[in-house]
Design a protein around this motif. Sequence first.
Motif, PDB file in Angstrom:
ATOM      1  N   PHE A 174       0.828  -1.207   0.000  1.00  0.00           N
ATOM      2  CA  PHE A 174       0.000   0.000   0.000  1.00  0.00           C
ATOM      3  C   PHE A 174       0.865   1.260   0.000  1.00  0.00           C
ATOM      4  O   PHE A 174       0.582   2.227  -0.714  1.00  0.00           O
ATOM      5  N   SER A 194       2.711   1.642  -3.520  1.00  0.00           N
ATOM      6  CA  SER A 194       1.781   2.025  -4.587  1.00  0.00           C
ATOM      7  C   SER A 194       1.269   3.448  -4.383  1.00  0.00           C
ATOM      8  O   SER A 194       1.123   4.211  -5.350  1.00  0.00           O
ATOM      9  N   ALA A 195       1.015   3.835  -3.129  1.00  0.00           N
ATOM     10  CA  ALA A 195       0.582   5.209  -2.860  1.00  0.00           C
ATOM     11  C   ALA A 195       1.690   6.207  -3.188  1.00  0.00           C
ATOM     12  O   ALA A 195       1.428   7.286  -3.743  1.00  0.00           O
ATOM     13  N   GLY A 220       0.681   2.559 -10.113  1.00  0.00           N
ATOM     14  CA  GLY A 220       0.386   2.633  -8.687  1.00  0.00           C
ATOM     15  C   GLY A 220      -1.083   2.402  -8.392  1.00  0.00           C
ATOM     16  O   GLY A 220      -1.434   1.695  -7.439  1.00  0.00           O
ATOM     17  N   PHE A 271      -2.637  -0.547  -6.133  1.00  0.00           N
ATOM     18  CA  PHE A 271      -3.356  -0.119  -4.936  1.00  0.00           C
ATOM     19  C   PHE A 271      -4.753  -0.735  -4.916  1.00  0.00           C
ATOM     20  O   PHE A 271      -5.218  -1.230  -3.882  1.00  0.00           O
ATOM     21  N   LEU A 273      -6.193  -3.451  -2.350  1.00  0.00           N
ATOM     22  CA  LEU A 273      -7.402  -3.102  -1.610  1.00  0.00           C
ATOM     23  C   LEU A 273      -8.479  -4.169  -1.782  1.00  0.00           C
ATOM     24  O   LEU A 273      -9.124  -4.585  -0.805  1.00  0.00           O
TER      25      LEU A 273
END
Length: 248
Positions: A176, A179-180, A198, A202, A206
């Motif tokens: 997370f 990717s953020a 990304g 993400f 999720l």
Amino acid sequence: TLIGASLASLGLTAWIQGRDASGYFTKLAAMVAFACFVLNLYMLGQIFNVTPSDTVLLPWATFAFLLAYRYDLRLLLAAGICCVIAWVSARVGAFGGVYWLSAGEWPEHYFPVGALLLAVPMLISHRRFAGFEAIYRVFGLLCLLVPMLILGHWGRGSHLDIDPWLIEGGYQVAGFVVSALAIWMGARRSLNDMVNTGIVFFVLLLYTKFFDWWWAIMPKWLFFLVLALSAILVLVVLRRLRGRGVPA
């Protein structure tokens, strides 16, 4: 015969380049030259009964890079990068006592080459080669995020000698975060390849967490409603990024 085919296809590529204004046939000839070169080394190893080794990946990568930069070929650049990824991961595994053909069984072996690929466009300018920097960035992120996605659900594939549950949780958080960061850096520098890569990972991370948390306890209609609402949220984020000048 294969050596002659390699040399002939390479010469044909150089000859076509001066007569092909579109560059289409030049690229086809260059890809044929690369394929002949790969087959040439492979068949030589078979003929002389050479023990399979990851060393062969280096000349393949070198030839692919030479053709890619000489004839502006993104496909061959990707092929060369794949060879480098395979070689570096095999070398990392060999340093740890893992046979090179089994290096792919340990996802953490891809982290060093991922960092290396991300550093290339930062250190070397590619203004003359459209799209090359994006290819380096995408492959670099893939080498980081794909192993994190795998290890986030398969802790036993890690070299870390701790509880697999802790490994999985740690890599899920790392996925997370990375990717953020890719989305944030891509938006800040107007790099849509980083933003899109990304966002893809993400969302994958999720959705896998949604499945782990709620699939067994939620009514299925409610689970898919949550997925739909999260998809709408992603679209809103994409619209905001597009409004800031980052094409999605």
